[in-house]
Design a protein around this motif. Structure first.
Motif, PDB file in Angstrom:
ATOM      1  N   ILE A  19       0.811  -1.214   0.000  1.00  0.00           N
ATOM      2  CA  ILE A  19       0.000   0.000   0.000  1.00  0.00           C
ATOM      3  C   ILE A  19       0.845   1.266   0.000  1.00  0.00           C
ATOM      4  N   ASN A  20       2.062   1.202   0.570  1.00  0.00           N
ATOM      5  CA  ASN A  20       2.848   2.434   0.659  1.00  0.00           C
ATOM      6  C   ASN A  20       3.885   2.537  -0.456  1.00  0.00           C
ATOM      7  N   TYR A  21       3.713   1.736  -1.487  1.00  0.00           N
ATOM      8  CA  TYR A  21       4.698   1.714  -2.563  1.00  0.00           C
ATOM      9  C   TYR A  21       3.939   1.728  -3.880  1.00  0.00           C
ATOM     10  N   VAL A  22       3.975   2.883  -4.574  1.00  0.00           N
ATOM     11  CA  VAL A  22       3.110   3.073  -5.740  1.00  0.00           C
ATOM     12  C   VAL A  22       3.302   1.994  -6.824  1.00  0.00           C
ATOM     13  N   PRO A  23       4.539   1.702  -7.257  1.00  0.00           N
ATOM     14  CA  PRO A  23       4.671   0.644  -8.273  1.00  0.00           C
ATOM     15  C   PRO A  23       4.095  -0.687  -7.790  1.00  0.00           C
ATOM     16  N   GLY A  24       4.273  -0.966  -6.498  1.00  0.00           N
ATOM     17  CA  GLY A  24       3.720  -2.210  -5.936  1.00  0.00           C
ATOM     18  C   GLY A  24       2.222  -2.252  -6.066  1.00  0.00           C
ATOM     19  N   SER A  25       1.563  -1.124  -5.759  1.00  0.00           N
ATOM     20  CA  SER A  25       0.106  -1.144  -5.801  1.00  0.00           C
ATOM     21  C   SER A  25      -0.397  -1.254  -7.237  1.00  0.00           C
ATOM     22  N   ILE A  26       0.390  -0.777  -8.207  1.00  0.00           N
ATOM     23  CA  ILE A  26      -0.009  -0.945  -9.607  1.00  0.00           C
ATOM     24  C   ILE A  26       0.067  -2.426  -9.991  1.00  0.00           C
ATOM     25  N   VAL A  27       1.174  -3.069  -9.627  1.00  0.00           N
ATOM     26  CA  VAL A  27       1.320  -4.503  -9.908  1.00  0.00           C
ATOM     27  C   VAL A  27       0.201  -5.291  -9.214  1.00  0.00           C
ATOM     28  N   GLY A  28      -0.048  -4.946  -7.942  1.00  0.00           N
ATOM     29  CA  GLY A  28      -1.093  -5.635  -7.177  1.00  0.00           C
ATOM     30  C   GLY A  28      -2.448  -5.521  -7.842  1.00  0.00           C
ATOM     31  N   SER A  29      -2.744  -4.341  -8.414  1.00  0.00           N
ATOM     32  CA  SER A  29      -4.043  -4.151  -9.059  1.00  0.00           C
ATOM     33  C   SER A  29      -4.186  -5.029 -10.300  1.00  0.00           C
ATOM     34  N   PHE A  30      -3.097  -5.165 -11.060  1.00  0.00           N
ATOM     35  CA  PHE A  30      -3.163  -6.056 -12.222  1.00  0.00           C
ATOM     36  C   PHE A  30      -3.372  -7.501 -11.761  1.00  0.00           C
TER      37      PHE A  30
END
Lengths: 251, 291, 294
Positions: free
Chosen positions: C236-247
């Motif tokens: 949640i606190n890492y923007v690229p991570g949350s993009i990957v998570g959403s995919f």
């Protein structure tokens, strides 16, 4: 021997807070642990009272291995402790604090619903007099000064059924008058046959109070003995004045 | 009866919501359990009771089983979320209510999904059926009084003081020898039990339920009630329920179309919630902060 | 086989919309450290803005898009300045801010419902029905546009965070608030920009949602939960991570309904949210230690 700790190790993310610490606490005596800030005294207290799980090592209380117990289970067996940084229960009154400390039936829900308030008024009065906390019993935790909270913390530790009393810097940050009265309280408790283990940063406070001292530095016990032996021990001075390398050699 | 049929309806709702709000306050205000999943217990209670009664179970048994079933979920929720704190705990419990909502919506063989459950029978106790709304008002008042009395006794008892101590300082309580996990799950189970009871009362009053009755808008309503009334204040929750359910009824005099009335009321609840958080976060009778 | 491929493509398209929601949300979370649940309503408000400006008022489409993104950004800033910041100044806890944000979401959801009615709205800009079939996989032109636009935005966002001073300040605040303020970074200014940019992204998401799906006032909650779930899965606190998570979430939903009835899409997402919060609250790429002991 009421409490004994053997080879306790504990690290926090690579930093060794406790590095093979062992000591014992004798019955009906006052035992002190001293050491400079960061020497692992409070961590050791938290390990003993089970708030922190050690990486390895064993703890025995009253001859029983208590290493695997939970914090409240050990407390139920008879370990009372205070905190250096007292917070207590902000929205409960002094009376309620003491009632919680004394009661061993309040966790039972059903038998509690239709029963009135309990609590031994006589015993509450005794404890309040012993610690000299001169405040109405209906005062809330929130409305106490730092010194008063220190006293209330001591009072609930005493009121709770126990066989070992552990005090984490009982006089840290309190004024000299209160300091002396806390010393008197501890002597009084000891004369009644209480076993006390206390941490203190300030050497002067413990020297004429305790029967036996353990000196901690860098997570280890570097010296132990009667107060007068400790006072003349060069390693201890080393540990306090810096250059703890010399200190660790003394072990 | 001296009050109008419409007022009877409002009072019935008020008594149902009093049970719901006081039970949330028991967990949130007294024990310090940040539970945003309370509305799920309410829904579980409503569905359990409705389905059992349709199968022919006597009402009182259905109602109590509804409460017990909800409290089983309360136990599971506390066990699952025990390690979480603060807003993560709040989000996990909110997530729990989403899971329950989507299950109510998708377990169609049992819950009929979005179509809801119609024809829920009116309560019948010892051969007496509660038929009219006036009778239902008396019935609900009775259950509400018993429930609130029990919860009141709990919070005033030594056990209740332990709950408050747990909210204030759990570590200190554990070194005094109290099993705080035990306290938390007992508190959550009681809270969920009464939420389940109020769900049952709601289902058998309205006689139709669908998953949307147990979702975010309901959550906002009961949170608003509890926070406006004040954490750790049963009196506050009761007064706030009455005010917050009753006052928006004034909107009816504005002659709005019914499709607008619902959203206006919901928006009003949300606005009250934000306003109270900004102006008086301890609510009317509260003495504790939400941490 | 082509069914599987189709599901993967569908998963990527759904995921890219979730990722736009999650990226803004997690940008705001990482710099402010509280849950801006009302982010979902920024998306829906943007969708209705498109409907109002373009479909009802007949504004040219590209002008509509620009106005929408700007107004979304300002809407986010207003929420921060008028609600969250005053609450923070009064010492409100994260839980209070979370509850307030759920309140904001509900409030505007109902305001939209009052203004536009509860029925669904159609934008009708691009010929959605016309699909392009390639190797057994069908995609509409719009879906291709969505994928392309979201990828461009993610690259721009990444460049912004890495290359610009403001982006570096944001990352500094998200890593260590105290340290950032010691070196003279004004965290309120950083928060202002995180709300502006995060809500601007919500505006883009809203435009794409409006084109791809039917608009309804209550879709904000669902979109928020999906974006939030994606953020939690990835970190949640890492923007690229949350993009990957959403995919990943988009894929899980669309692959999941190969074996489950299609109604279970939401149940899959909600269950993943719940399980990740319980067992892996930092997500799979999240940086910091868990917030078990805040």
């Amino acid at each position: 021997m009421i409490l004994s700790c053997k080879d306790i190790y504990k690290s926090f993310g690579g930093i060794k807070a406790i590095d093979g610490c062992s000591f014992t606490v004798a019955e009906k005596k006052i035992t002190g642990i001293i050491g400079p800030n960061g020497s692992g005294k409070t961590t050791m207290f938290n390990v003993i009272s089970k708030l922190i799980k050690p990486d390895s090592g064993t703890i025995e209380f009253k001859g029983q291995d208590v290493t695997g117990l939970k914090d409240y289970e050990l407390a139920k067996m008879g370990v009372s402790r205070t905190f250096q940084d007292v917070k207590l229960f902000q929205n409960l009154t002094i009376r309620e604090h003491l009632q919680i400390a004394m009661s061993d039936t309040d966790e039972k829900l059903l038998s509690n619903i239709f029963r009135g308030k309990e609590g031994d008024a006589q015993k509450i009065k005794e404890v309040m007099e012993l610690v000299g906390l001169d405040k109405p019993l209906d005062t809330y935790g929130n409305d106490l000064s730092y010194g008063q909270r220190k006293l209330l913390d001591l009072a609930i530790a005493i009121a709770k059924p126990h066989t070992l009393l552990m005090l984490d810097e009982p006089v840290a940050g309190v004024n000299p008058r209160l300091r002396d009265s806390i010393k008197d309280i501890l002597r009084e408790l000891n004369s009644r046959g209480e076993s006390i283990l206390l941490i203190e940063h300030d050497m002067n406070f413990v020297m004429d109070l305790v029967d036996h001292i353990f000196v901690m530095d860098a997570g280890k016990v570097i010296a132990e003995g009667a107060p007068e032996e400790i006072q003349n021990n060069p390693c201890v001075l080393e540990a306090y004045l810096g250059g703890s390398e010399e200190g660790t050699k003394c072990l | 009866m001296i009050i109008s049929a419409y007022q009877t309806h409002i009072f019935i709702l008020i008594f149902i919501y009093i049970i719901l709000a006081v039970s949330l306050n028991l967990a949130l205000g007294y024990t310090g359990l940040l539970n945003l999943g309370h509305v799920a217990f309410y829904g579980i209670g409503a569905y359990t009771s409705a389905l059992l009664a349709i199968e022919g179970m006597p009402y009182l048994a259905a109602m109590i089983i509804a409460g017990l079933f909800a409290s089983v979920f309360g136990y599971l929720l506390v066990t699952a979320t025990d390690r979480l704190k603060g807003d993560y705990l709040a989000m996990a419990t909110l997530g729990f209510s989403f899971v329950v909502y989507s299950l109510l919506l998708n377990l169609r063989e049992i819950t009929r999904g979005a179509m809801g459950i119609p024809g829920i029978p009116k309560p019948s106790i010892l051969g007496l059926t509660v038929r009219t709304n006036d009778q239902y008002l008396i019935f609900v008042l009775l259950i509400c009084a018993i429930s609130v009395f029990i919860m009141y006794r709990i919070v005033k008892s030594p056990f209740g003081k332990l709950l408050e101590a747990n909210r204030d300082n759990a570590v200190c309580l554990r070194v005094l020898g109290k099993n705080t996990f035990g306290l938390k799950y007992k508190a959550m189970m009681i809270s969920a039990f009464f939420a389940g009871i109020s769900g049952s009362l709601y289902a058998h009053y309205i006689t139709f339920i669908d998953p949307t009755s147990f979702y975010i808008s309901e959550l906002i309503l009961i949170l608003t009630i509890v926070i406006v009334g004040g954490l750790a204040s049963i009196k506050g929750s009761i007064v706030a329920t009455a005010v917050i359910i009753y006052v928006p009824e004034i909107l009816r005099t504005l002659d709005l179309p019914s499709s607008v009335l619902g959203p206006v009321r919901q928006a009003l609840y949300a606005a009250i919630l934000i306003a109270i958080l900004m102006l008086r976060p301890r609510g009317i009778f509260g003495k504790v902060d939400l941490e | 086989m082509s069914l599987l491929a189709q599901s993967i493509i569908n998963g990527l398209i759904t995921g890219s919309i979730y990722a736009l929601v999650a990226a803004g949300y997690s940008l705001i979370y990482s710099t402010n450290n509280f849950m801006h649940f009302a982010h979902g309503i920024s998306v829906v408000a943007a969708g209705y803005m498109v409907y109002w400006l373009f479909t009802l008022a007949g504004t040219p489409f590209y002008v509509t898009c620009i106005i929408t993104v700007i107004l979304s950004a300002l809407f986010g800033l207003a929420m921060y300045r008028l609600i969250y910041l005053p609450l923070q100044r009064k010492g409100a806890s994260n839980v209070i801010l979370l509850i307030a944000s759920i309140g904001i979401l509900t409030f505007f959801q109902n305001v939209i419902q009052i203004a536009f009615g509860s029925g669904v709205k159609l934008i009708g800009y691009i010929e959605v029905a016309k699909g392009i079939t390639f190797a057994g996989i069908t995609m509409t032109l719009l879906q291709i546009v969505i994928l392309v636009i979201s990828f461009i935005i993610f690259i721009m966002l990444y460049q912004f965070m890495q290359r610009t001073k403001l982006g570096r300040n944001m990352r500094a605040v998200s890593n260590n608030k105290e340290l950032a303020s010691i070196v003279g970074i004004n965290h309120i200014r950083v928060s202002d920009f995180s709300f502006l940019i995060g809500s601007g992204l919500a505006g883009v998401a809203g435009i794409l949602v409006a084109l791809e799906q039917n608009l309804s006032p209550l879709m904000g909650t669902n979109l928020m939960i999906k974006g939030f779930t994606g953020a939690v899965i990835g970190g949640i606190n890492y923007v690229p991570g949350s993009i990957v998570g959403s995919f990943l979430l988009g894929l899980a939903e669309n692959l999941g309904i190969l074996v489950l009835p299609s109604g279970y899409k939401d149940a899959i997402a909600f269950s993943m949210l719940f399980l990740f919060l319980l067992f892996k609250p930092n997500g799979i790429l999240g940086k910091k230690e868990g917030r078990f002991d805040k």
